[in-house]
Design a protein around this motif. Structure first.
Motif, mmCIF file in Angstrom:
data_model
loop_
_atom_site.group_PDB
_atom_site.id
_atom_site.type_symbol
_atom_site.label_atom_id
_atom_site.label_comp_id
_atom_site.label_asym_id
_atom_site.label_seq_id
_atom_site.Cartn_x
_atom_site.Cartn_y
_atom_site.Cartn_z
ATOM 1 N N MET A 122 0.849 -1.196 0.000
ATOM 2 C CA MET A 122 0.000 0.000 0.000
ATOM 3 C C MET A 122 0.885 1.247 0.000
ATOM 4 O O MET A 122 1.792 1.371 0.809
ATOM 5 N N THR A 123 0.616 2.143 -0.911
ATOM 6 C CA THR A 123 1.402 3.358 -1.008
ATOM 7 C C THR A 123 1.021 4.333 0.102
ATOM 8 O O THR A 123 -0.001 4.169 0.783
ATOM 9 N N ALA A 124 1.883 5.360 0.269
ATOM 10 C CA ALA A 124 1.602 6.368 1.292
ATOM 11 C C ALA A 124 0.296 7.088 0.999
ATOM 12 O O ALA A 124 -0.461 7.427 1.919
ATOM 13 N N ARG A 125 0.001 7.318 -0.295
ATOM 14 C CA ARG A 125 -1.239 7.998 -0.665
ATOM 15 C C ARG A 125 -2.438 7.149 -0.275
ATOM 16 O O ARG A 125 -3.423 7.656 0.277
ATOM 17 N N HIS A 126 -2.376 5.837 -0.575
ATOM 18 C CA HIS A 126 -3.489 4.963 -0.227
ATOM 19 C C HIS A 126 -3.673 4.861 1.285
ATOM 20 O O HIS A 126 -4.797 4.798 1.789
ATOM 21 N N LEU A 127 -2.558 4.831 2.015
ATOM 22 C CA LEU A 127 -2.640 4.779 3.462
ATOM 23 C C LEU A 127 -3.275 6.042 4.027
ATOM 24 O O LEU A 127 -4.100 5.991 4.950
ATOM 25 N N LEU A 128 -2.898 7.181 3.447
ATOM 26 C CA LEU A 128 -3.481 8.445 3.893
ATOM 27 C C LEU A 128 -4.982 8.490 3.625
ATOM 28 O O LEU A 128 -5.762 8.937 4.466
ATOM 29 N N MET A 129 -5.406 8.003 2.449
ATOM 30 C CA MET A 129 -6.827 7.976 2.129
ATOM 31 C C MET A 129 -7.584 7.047 3.081
ATOM 32 O O MET A 129 -8.693 7.354 3.520
ATOM 33 N N LEU A 130 -6.981 5.907 3.424
ATOM 34 C CA LEU A 130 -7.619 4.983 4.346
ATOM 35 C C LEU A 130 -7.787 5.605 5.722
ATOM 36 O O LEU A 130 -8.869 5.515 6.330
ATOM 37 N N LEU A 131 -6.737 6.242 6.214
ATOM 38 C CA LEU A 131 -6.815 6.857 7.541
ATOM 39 C C LEU A 131 -7.850 7.980 7.568
ATOM 40 O O LEU A 131 -8.605 8.125 8.539
ATOM 41 N N ALA A 132 -7.891 8.795 6.507
ATOM 42 C CA ALA A 132 -8.857 9.888 6.440
ATOM 43 C C ALA A 132 -10.283 9.349 6.421
ATOM 44 O O ALA A 132 -11.179 9.872 7.105
ATOM 45 N N ALA A 133 -10.522 8.275 5.649
ATOM 46 C CA ALA A 133 -11.865 7.695 5.577
ATOM 47 C C ALA A 133 -12.278 7.099 6.914
ATOM 48 O O ALA A 133 -13.416 7.282 7.368
ATOM 49 N N LEU A 134 -11.341 6.383 7.562
ATOM 50 C CA LEU A 134 -11.665 5.785 8.853
ATOM 51 C C LEU A 134 -11.924 6.849 9.914
ATOM 52 O O LEU A 134 -12.837 6.710 10.741
ATOM 53 N N LEU A 135 -11.118 7.930 9.897
ATOM 54 C CA LEU A 135 -11.316 8.997 10.863
ATOM 55 C C LEU A 135 -12.661 9.681 10.660
ATOM 56 O O LEU A 135 -13.402 9.926 11.627
ATOM 57 N N ALA A 136 -13.000 9.993 9.398
ATOM 58 C CA ALA A 136 -14.288 10.645 9.121
ATOM 59 C C ALA A 136 -15.456 9.732 9.473
ATOM 60 O O ALA A 136 -16.461 10.170 10.034
#
Length: 233
Positions: free
Chosen positions: A1-15
């Protein structure tokens, strides 16, 4: 998983976690209101208080009070509709028998003269001792108003403390919403207390729906859509 995908996952989970928590909070507020409604019903089921028992103030408790109307200090609360008609709530202090204090009584509703707003309808107020049945409330009906509000016979709201100072009456720090008593021609189709339960349920639904939408969009854009594109010839 790339850093971009990880960031998107964390943002979605947080929201999603935030919106889900807000939905749970709204449901908790609804549960608190249900508990309050149960307390109100429990108080209303208790025996009615009399003049001598008004030392402890139990809101929503039924009362049977005796006293005389202080008719010269009657106030008409404006912009109070009932049964789809414009009108006033009539509030009169009741001088309690056997005591040296009084209490504000929201007696009932009277229609407004549509042609002349300041022309008040006739009001039948007994000059002798009366028996008033009702329930205790923190104050008389209140609506939103700008500023302090003017005095006079017709008003938007009525503050117990300031009205007591204005009239010289020793008013108890609560009011009675009259449900029965002398035949004075006033209507008493009081609306049921609105605790805002449907509002809390509506907000909870919106937050949970937003949570589901966030997760759905994440799955679509980050997993399903790329997979479908790779499968295309």
């Amino acid at each position: 998983m790339t850093a971009r995908h990880l960031l998107m996952l964390l943002a979605a989970l947080l929201a999603a976690a935030l919106t889900a928590r807000l939905g749970v909070w709204q449901l908790d507020r609804a549960r608190q209101k249900l508990a309050l409604q149960a307390d109100i019903e429990a108080e209303a089921a208790k025996p009615a208080l009399t003049n001598a028992q008004l030392g402890g103030y139990a809101l929503h408790r039924r009362v049977v009070l005796r006293g005389t109307w202080d008719a010269r200090h009657t106030v008409w609360l404006d912009n109070r509709p009932m049964d789809g008609r414009a009108g006033f709530y009539v509030v009169t202090p009741l001088r309690l028998s056997g005591r040296d204090d009084a209490i504000l009584v929201q007696r009932g509703w009277a229609p407004r003269n549509v042609a002349e707003r300041t022309q008040l309808p006739p009001l039948n107020t007994s000059s002798g001792e009366v028996e008033v049945l009702g329930r205790l409330a923190a104050s008389t009906s209140r609506v939103y108003q700008l500023g302090e509000g003017a005095g006079g016979t017709i008003r938007q709201n009525l503050d117990t403390v300031s009205f007591g100072a204005e009239t010289g009456l020793r008013l108890l720090p609560l009011a009675v919403i009259q449900t029965a008593g002398p035949d004075d021609g006033l209507l008493r189709h009081w609306p049921a207390p609105d605790l805002g339960l449907q509002t809390h349920y509506g907000y909870a639904f919106q937050w949970f729906a937003l949570c589901a939408l966030i997760l759905s969009l994440y799955v679509w854009f980050q997993h399903l859509r790329p997979r479908l594109r790779r499968q295309q010839p």
